[in-house]
Design a protein around this motif. Structure first.
Motif, PDB file in Angstrom:
ATOM      1  N   LEU A   1       0.834  -1.201   0.000  1.00 45.22           N
ATOM      2  CA  LEU A   1       0.000   0.000   0.000  1.00 45.22           C
ATOM      3  C   LEU A   1       0.869   1.251   0.000  1.00 45.22           C
ATOM      4  CD1 LEU A   1      -2.045  -2.271   0.996  1.00 45.22           C
ATOM      5  CD2 LEU A   1      -3.339  -0.350   1.917  1.00 45.22           C
ATOM      6  N   LYS A   2       0.385   2.270  -0.706  1.00 47.38           N
ATOM      7  CA  LYS A   2       1.153   3.492  -0.910  1.00 47.38           C
ATOM      8  C   LYS A   2       1.048   4.454   0.268  1.00 47.38           C
ATOM      9  CE  LYS A   2       1.704   2.344  -5.329  1.00 47.38           C
ATOM     10  NZ  LYS A   2       2.994   1.846  -5.852  1.00 47.38           N
ATOM     11  N   LYS A   3      -0.096   4.381   0.974  1.00 46.64           N
ATOM     12  CA  LYS A   3      -0.315   5.373   2.031  1.00 46.64           C
ATOM     13  C   LYS A   3      -0.968   4.715   3.232  1.00 46.64           C
ATOM     14  CE  LYS A   3      -2.244   9.925   3.015  1.00 46.64           C
ATOM     15  NZ  LYS A   3      -3.016  11.071   2.520  1.00 46.64           N
ATOM     16  N   GLU A   4      -0.452   5.041   4.409  1.00 46.58           N
ATOM     17  CA  GLU A   4      -1.027   4.506   5.647  1.00 46.58           C
ATOM     18  C   GLU A   4      -2.473   4.971   5.799  1.00 46.58           C
ATOM     19  OE1 GLU A   4       0.095   4.240  10.418  1.00 46.58           O
ATOM     20  OE2 GLU A   4       1.413   5.283   9.017  1.00 46.58           O
ATOM     21  N   GLY A   5      -3.324   4.069   6.249  1.00 43.92           N
ATOM     22  CA  GLY A   5      -4.735   4.393   6.414  1.00 43.92           C
ATOM     23  C   GLY A   5      -5.579   4.081   5.195  1.00 43.92           C
ATOM     24  N   ASN A   6      -4.937   3.733   4.095  1.00 40.96           N
ATOM     25  CA  ASN A   6      -5.676   3.352   2.910  1.00 40.96           C
ATOM     26  C   ASN A   6      -6.091   1.887   2.982  1.00 40.96           C
ATOM     27  OD1 ASN A   6      -5.402   5.887   1.803  1.00 40.96           O
ATOM     28  ND2 ASN A   6      -4.217   5.249   0.024  1.00 40.96           N
ATOM     29  N   GLY A   7      -7.063   1.520   2.178  1.00 41.15           N
ATOM     30  CA  GLY A   7      -7.444   0.139   1.963  1.00 41.15           C
ATOM     31  C   GLY A   7      -7.445  -0.134   0.472  1.00 41.15           C
ATOM     32  N   VAL A   8      -7.652  -1.382   0.099  1.00 42.35           N
ATOM     33  CA  VAL A   8      -7.700  -1.759  -1.319  1.00 42.35           C
ATOM     34  C   VAL A   8      -8.990  -2.519  -1.584  1.00 42.35           C
ATOM     35  CG1 VAL A   8      -6.644  -3.150  -3.145  1.00 42.35           C
ATOM     36  CG2 VAL A   8      -5.192  -1.820  -1.597  1.00 42.35           C
ATOM     37  N   TYR A   9      -9.676  -2.119  -2.643  1.00 39.17           N
ATOM     38  CA  TYR A   9     -10.837  -2.868  -3.117  1.00 39.17           C
ATOM     39  C   TYR A   9     -10.447  -3.502  -4.442  1.00 39.17           C
ATOM     40  CZ  TYR A   9     -15.706  -4.178  -3.806  1.00 39.17           C
ATOM     41  OH  TYR A   9     -16.876  -4.897  -3.960  1.00 39.17           O
ATOM     42  N   ALA A  10     -10.471  -4.829  -4.481  1.00 40.08           N
ATOM     43  CA  ALA A  10     -10.116  -5.581  -5.683  1.00 40.08           C
ATOM     44  C   ALA A  10     -11.390  -5.997  -6.411  1.00 40.08           C
ATOM     45  CB  ALA A  10      -9.304  -6.815  -5.310  1.00 40.08           C
ATOM     46  N   PHE A  11     -11.362  -5.905  -7.739  1.00 41.99           N
ATOM     47  CA  PHE A  11     -12.492  -6.340  -8.559  1.00 41.99           C
ATOM     48  C   PHE A  11     -11.945  -7.266  -9.635  1.00 41.99           C
ATOM     49  CE2 PHE A  11     -15.732  -5.656 -11.944  1.00 41.99           C
ATOM     50  CZ  PHE A  11     -16.834  -6.123 -11.243  1.00 41.99           C
ATOM     51  N   ILE A  12     -12.484  -8.493  -9.675  1.00 39.18           N
ATOM     52  CA  ILE A  12     -11.970  -9.516 -10.576  1.00 39.18           C
ATOM     53  C   ILE A  12     -12.715  -9.413 -11.908  1.00 39.18           C
ATOM     54  CG2 ILE A  12     -11.385 -11.946 -10.833  1.00 39.18           C
ATOM     55  CD1 ILE A  12     -10.283 -10.431  -8.261  1.00 39.18           C
ATOM     56  N   LEU A  13     -11.993  -9.091 -12.959  1.00 37.53           N
ATOM     57  CA  LEU A  13     -12.612  -8.952 -14.282  1.00 37.53           C
ATOM     58  C   LEU A  13     -12.841 -10.300 -14.940  1.00 37.53           C
ATOM     59  CD1 LEU A  13     -10.504  -5.903 -15.469  1.00 37.53           C
ATOM     60  CD2 LEU A  13     -12.900  -5.888 -14.768  1.00 37.53           C
TER      61      LEU A  13
ATOM     62  N   GLU B   1      -6.717   1.251  -4.605  1.00 38.44           N
ATOM     63  CA  GLU B   1      -6.280   1.697  -3.277  1.00 38.44           C
ATOM     64  C   GLU B   1      -6.930   3.041  -2.974  1.00 38.44           C
ATOM     65  OE1 GLU B   1      -2.390   3.085  -0.697  1.00 38.44           O
ATOM     66  OE2 GLU B   1      -2.072   1.653  -2.347  1.00 38.44           O
ATOM     67  N   ILE B   2      -7.624   3.102  -1.840  1.00 36.27           N
ATOM     68  CA  ILE B   2      -8.533   4.200  -1.537  1.00 36.27           C
ATOM     69  C   ILE B   2      -8.375   4.604  -0.063  1.00 36.27           C
ATOM     70  CG2 ILE B   2     -11.005   4.664  -1.208  1.00 36.27           C
ATOM     71  CD1 ILE B   2     -10.382   4.639  -4.083  1.00 36.27           C
ATOM     72  N   PRO B   3      -8.412   5.904   0.256  1.00 35.49           N
ATOM     73  CA  PRO B   3      -8.457   6.269   1.673  1.00 35.49           C
ATOM     74  C   PRO B   3      -9.721   5.717   2.342  1.00 35.49           C
ATOM     75  CG  PRO B   3      -7.926   8.185   0.324  1.00 35.49           C
ATOM     76  CD  PRO B   3      -8.337   7.095  -0.615  1.00 35.49           C
ATOM     77  N   MET B   4      -9.549   5.141   3.518  1.00 36.64           N
ATOM     78  CA  MET B   4     -10.702   4.630   4.256  1.00 36.64           C
ATOM     79  C   MET B   4     -11.404   5.774   5.009  1.00 36.64           C
ATOM     80  SD  MET B   4     -10.721   1.618   3.234  1.00 36.64           S
ATOM     81  CE  MET B   4     -12.048   0.920   4.216  1.00 36.64           C
TER      82      MET B   4
END
Length: 238
Positions: free
Chosen positions: A182-194, A233-236
């Motif tokens: 992760l690039k930034k502390e406090g972020n999360g990741v939402y994965a979408f399978i194509l 990767e998105i801020p939570m």
């Protein structure tokens, strides 16, 4: 302690309007699920199929970062900023709605459908001047590796938005592995399978599944079959 949320493909909202067949990972339009309103700053993930010659009439947006990723076919775009463009599979487009913008989107082809992802992210700045950006990606740059397609930085790879978010596409052969940091502390990741099957942090995922993970610094990815996927990767908190 990591947190996760699993959204199986068949739990998404669905609306078939004839000209538009839409699946919603998060609450949208007439589909509302109080447990599926957003993932941090990620507000909308729509998986749309637009029939030949059909599309969305002119409509307004404000204070939202709107990302469009065509998966198949073309999408003609026209907006109140004076942009008249066609985005194709392999492109990525972003519109910072800011103080307000109107746009229309339609499938210009009379003989085949258009498939696309439309993603809305809450911005970290309100009432910015509206802006438009479109780029063409090199598909080879995601072959068995992670291709960055979006970031907060205009000088970085991909498009940029007004948010501390990073998006990556991957197209992995079976058994290929990677680690996402992760690039930034406090972020999360939402994965979408194509397409295909993918294992993320020990969770087995299938085509069109969504998987959110946060309170973690990195995680492992393994393609259980040939697989294509999008990591957001998105801020939570924002």
């Amino acid at each position: 302690m990591k947190n996760t949320v699993l959204h199986k493909a068949d739990t998404r909202g669905h609306a078939d309007h004839g000209w538009l067949n839409a699946y919603h990972s998060f609450s949208f339009a007439s589909w509302y699920n109080p447990e599926r309103v957003q993932f941090g700053a990620l507000r909308v993930l729509n998986d749309d199929t637009v029939a030949a010659g059909m599309g969305f009439g002119t409509h307004p947006h404000d204070n939202m970062e709107i990302i469009t990723i065509p998966l198949e076919g073309d999408l003609a775009h026209k907006d109140s900023m004076g942009n008249t463009e066609t985005i194709k599979s392999g492109d990525v487009q972003v519109m910072s709605a800011g103080t307000g913008v109107k746009h229309s989107e339609f499938n210009p082809n009379a003989d085949h459908r258009t498939k696309l992802l439309q993603i809305w992210v809450y911005p970290n700045k309100q009432n910015v001047d509206p802006r438009y950006q479109q780029i063409t990606l090199n598909p080879e740059d995601r072959k068995n590796k992670l291709q960055q397609i979006l970031s907060p930085n205009a000088e970085d790879n991909g498009v940029w938005i007004h948010q501390d978010a990073w998006f990556h596409l991957g197209k992995f052969d079976q058994d290929v592995t990677a680690t996402y940091n992760l690039k930034k502390e406090g972020n999360g990741v939402y994965a979408f399978i194509l397409s295909g099957k993918l294992n993320i942090a020990g969770q087995e995922l299938e085509t069109r599944d969504g998987f959110g993970i946060w309170n973690i610094n990195s995680f492992d990815i393994k393609a259980s079959t040939d697989a294509e996927f999008l990591l957001m990767e998105i801020p939570m908190e924002y």
